[in-house]
Design an enzyme around this catalytic site. Structure first.
Site, PDB file in Angstrom:
ATOM      1  N   SER A  61       0.843  -1.189   0.000  1.00  6.10           N
ATOM      2  CA  SER A  61       0.000   0.000   0.000  1.00  6.10           C
ATOM      3  C   SER A  61       0.880   1.242   0.000  1.00  6.10           C
ATOM      4  CB  SER A  61      -0.896   0.027   1.247  1.00  6.10           C
ATOM      5  OG  SER A  61      -1.541   1.286   1.396  1.00  6.10           O
ATOM      6  N   TYR A  93      -2.345  -1.083  10.006  1.00  2.00           N
ATOM      7  CA  TYR A  93      -2.417  -1.602   8.634  1.00  2.00           C
ATOM      8  C   TYR A  93      -1.104  -1.363   7.900  1.00  2.00           C
ATOM      9  CZ  TYR A  93      -4.030  -1.931   3.761  1.00  2.00           C
ATOM     10  OH  TYR A  93      -4.165  -2.242   2.425  1.00  2.00           O
TER      11      TYR A  93
END
Length: 252
Positions: free
Chosen positions: A144, A157
């Site tokens: 990400s 995350y």
């Protein structure tokens, strides 16, 4: 020459669905996994079949390491039944969940779930499937943009995705003798239902991200599907151990 086969975890929706359809359009057969929605996964299989490629959907919860051995046996049987082969070519570790919570409010349960799905799951699923990946194949780990830039609410995350990026380099080093190239693809903000669909559905969030992206818009699933097809193409075979961000130039 055999048609390449890609295994995409979480391939029934969102980015995984776009990856599966785009790869099929580039001449790759697909095994996709889904956690619970078989009908959704089967719809992707049918769409791939309509493109003239072969596809199969298998159930898998990447957060349950104890199920990986039986999944590998199911995959082995599937490869023999549908392709008369013992190995597949491309593993895309895509399946994931989103948790949005400030660092101060992140619970141990949330953290553990993220570890199990994004880090422990990807680590041990890849380990389990190594005997089924063809020599000269590819592994692509999905990270990400949040591993590069920081947005409040995504600390846990992002930590998992940072771990995946380190794992990519180690896999590239250790699997080099089998000529297996391993890379990371890091999407920026994309319009999907991920994280409750906030990027797609919240106009203020969408407009803010677009304003912070060099190409002036939020990413779409097909932007990532195309990047995956590129990184798994024959022409990209010398790219190895790298992090490639597909964010349109977000926060540069």
């Amino acid at each position: 020459m055999n048609t390449p086969i890609a295994l995409i975890t979480g391939g029934s929706r969102g980015l995984g669905k776009s990856m599966a359809l785009t790869l099929a359009g580039h001449g790759t057969d697909v095994v996709l996994t889904y956690r619970s929605n078989q009908a959704e996964a089967q719809a992707v299989v049918e769409a791939i079949t309509q493109q003239g490629r072969r596809a199969v959907a298998l159930p898998l919860d990447v957060g349950k390491v104890g199920s990986f051995a039986s999944f590998a046996e199911q995959l082995r049987a599937t490869l023999r039944q549908h392709w008369q082969r013992d190995r597949f070519d491309y593993l895309v570790n895509n399946a994931g969940i989103g948790v949005h919570a400030s660092f101060a409010e992140t619970t141990e349960a949330q953290f553990d779930e993220l570890v199990n799905v994004h880090l422990k799951g990807a680590f041990f699923l890849t380990q389990t499937l190594l005997p089924l990946i063809a020599d000269g194949g590819r592994i692509l780990n999905i990270s990400s943009g949040l591993a590069r830039f920081a947005l409040p609410g995504y600390s846990a995350y992002a930590v998992m995705k940072g771990g995946i990026e380190v794992l990519t380099r180690y896999l590239a080093k250790e699997l080099g003798e089998r000529r297996i190239a391993v890379n990371t693809l890091a999407p920026g903000a994309i319009e999907t239902d991920f994280g409750g669909g906030v990027v797609r559905d919240n106009k203020d969030v969408n407009a803010y991200i677009a304003s912070q992206t060099a190409l002036g818009r939020v990413g779409l699933p097909d932007d990532i599907g195309g990047a995956v097809a590129m990184l798994l193409s024959k022409e990209s075979g010398w790219i190895n151990g790298q992090r490639v961000e597909a964010s349109g130039g977000m926060f540069i």
